[in-house]
Design an enzyme around this catalytic site. Sequence first.
Site, PDB file in Angstrom:
ATOM      1  N   PRO A 146      30.012-132.926  28.190  1.00 20.54           N
ATOM      2  CG  PRO A 146      28.075-131.650  28.006  1.00 20.54           C
ATOM      3  CD  PRO A 146      28.683-132.949  27.557  1.00 20.54           C
ATOM      4  CG  ASN A 147      30.026-128.733  32.126  1.00 17.45           C
ATOM      5  OD1 ASN A 147      30.736-127.746  32.002  1.00 17.45           O
ATOM      6  ND2 ASN A 147      28.774-128.772  31.703  1.00 17.45           N
TER       7      ASN A 147
ATOM      8  NE  ARG B 284      30.520-131.557  36.556  1.00 19.45           N
ATOM      9  CZ  ARG B 284      29.472-131.749  35.785  1.00 19.45           C
ATOM     10  NH1 ARG B 284      28.622-130.803  35.552  1.00 19.45           N
ATOM     11  NH2 ARG B 284      29.285-132.925  35.212  1.00 19.45           N
TER      12      ARG B 284
ATOM     13  CE1 TYR C  29      27.098-134.915  38.328  1.00 21.68           C
ATOM     14  CE2 TYR C  29      27.971-132.726  38.783  1.00 21.68           C
ATOM     15  CZ  TYR C  29      27.001-133.532  38.227  1.00 21.68           C
ATOM     16  OH  TYR C  29      25.933-132.977  37.558  1.00 21.68           O
TER      17      TYR C  29
ATOM     18  CG  ASN D 284      28.538-139.245  32.384  1.00 21.24           C
ATOM     19  OD1 ASN D 284      27.537-138.614  32.053  1.00 21.24           O
ATOM     20  ND2 ASN D 284      29.087-139.143  33.585  1.00 21.24           N
TER      21      ASN D 284
ATOM     22  CB  ALA E 263      23.779-131.210  30.329  1.00 19.43           C
TER      23      ALA E 263
ATOM     24  CD  GLU F 184      21.577-143.016  29.941  1.00 17.96           C
ATOM     25  OE1 GLU F 184      20.825-143.778  29.276  1.00 17.96           O
ATOM     26  OE2 GLU F 184      21.188-141.966  30.478  1.00 17.96           O
TER      27      GLU F 184
ATOM     28  CG  HIS G 269      23.775-140.437  34.097  1.00 16.83           C
ATOM     29  ND1 HIS G 269      24.155-139.389  33.283  1.00 16.83           N
ATOM     30  CD2 HIS G 269      22.886-141.176  33.389  1.00 16.83           C
ATOM     31  CE1 HIS G 269      23.501-139.496  32.134  1.00 16.83           C
ATOM     32  NE2 HIS G 269      22.730-140.568  32.175  1.00 16.83           N
TER      33      HIS G 269
ATOM     34  NE  ARG H 107      22.039-133.673  40.434  1.00 15.04           N
ATOM     35  CZ  ARG H 107      23.012-133.313  39.596  1.00 15.04           C
ATOM     36  NH1 ARG H 107      23.627-134.242  38.875  1.00 15.04           N
ATOM     37  NH2 ARG H 107      23.379-132.051  39.502  1.00 15.04           N
TER      38      ARG H 107
HETATM   39  C1  DQA Z   1      25.747-136.491  34.843  1.00 15.19           C
HETATM   40  C2  DQA Z   1      24.302-136.056  35.153  1.00 15.19           C
HETATM   41  C3  DQA Z   1      23.837-134.971  34.205  1.00 15.19           C
HETATM   42  O1  DQA Z   1      22.510-134.584  34.520  1.00 15.19           O
HETATM   43  C4  DQA Z   1      24.746-133.759  34.315  1.00 15.19           C
HETATM   44  O2  DQA Z   1      24.345-132.780  33.378  1.00 15.19           O
HETATM   45  C5  DQA Z   1      26.182-134.098  34.188  1.00 15.19           C
HETATM   46  C6  DQA Z   1      26.692-135.302  34.813  1.00 15.19           C
HETATM   47  C7  DQA Z   1      26.291-137.481  35.893  1.00 15.19           C
HETATM   48  O3  DQA Z   1      27.312-138.102  35.624  1.00 15.19           O
HETATM   49  O4  DQA Z   1      25.721-137.608  36.986  1.00 15.19           O
HETATM   50  O5  DQA Z   1      26.955-133.327  33.624  1.00 15.19           O
HETATM   51  O6  DQA Z   1      25.762-137.133  33.579  1.00 15.19           O
END
Ligand code: DQA
Length: 149
Positions: free
Chosen positions: A10-11, A18, A23, A74, A77, A98, A100, A107
């Site tokens: 998501p996102n 964003r 990021y 990735n 959240a 995994e 990020h 954070r």
């Molecule tokens: C993320 C880190 C997560 O905590 C966050 O909710 C994201 C992006 C990252 O790529 O740093 O949406 O996965």
Amino acid sequence: MATILVLDGPNLNLQGSREPEYYGEQSLDLIHHRLSELAQQQGVNIQFFQSNHEGAMIDRIHQAIGNVDYMIVNAGAWTHYSLALYDALKAAGIPFIEVHLSNIYARETFRHHSLLSPIAAGGIFGMGAYGYELAFQAACRFLNRNIER
Ligand code: DQA
């Protein structure tokens, strides 16, 4: 030919616009484009899937069973709370890395815990978009040697 599936949660469709301080400024399209170039060089198939919907992501993981050799994940959240995603990845049994973009340990405390890390082959965090390239390289290395690590 081996197949690598890149999953973004998501996102991540907003990647590039964003919170660039966390990021970075590269869009997900650009990140995927770079991975496609690397995949062509390496002679592997690469597929991408991004969703803001947990069920759609779980369905995609189910479809990957028997069709995908390695995954780069990735989960955004969901990483921190989705037992359903954890169960799907565990059930699929496809090795995954995994990723990020941000350093989740620098954070908020709710980002410090990953449900997925215990079942991942390994993980990369805090390297921005380059983390996807590193994960891709690692996946190719593991696939070529036919080992998980
Ligand atoms: C993320 C880190 C997560 O905590 C966050 O909710 C994201 C992006 C990252 O790529 O740093 O949406 O996965």
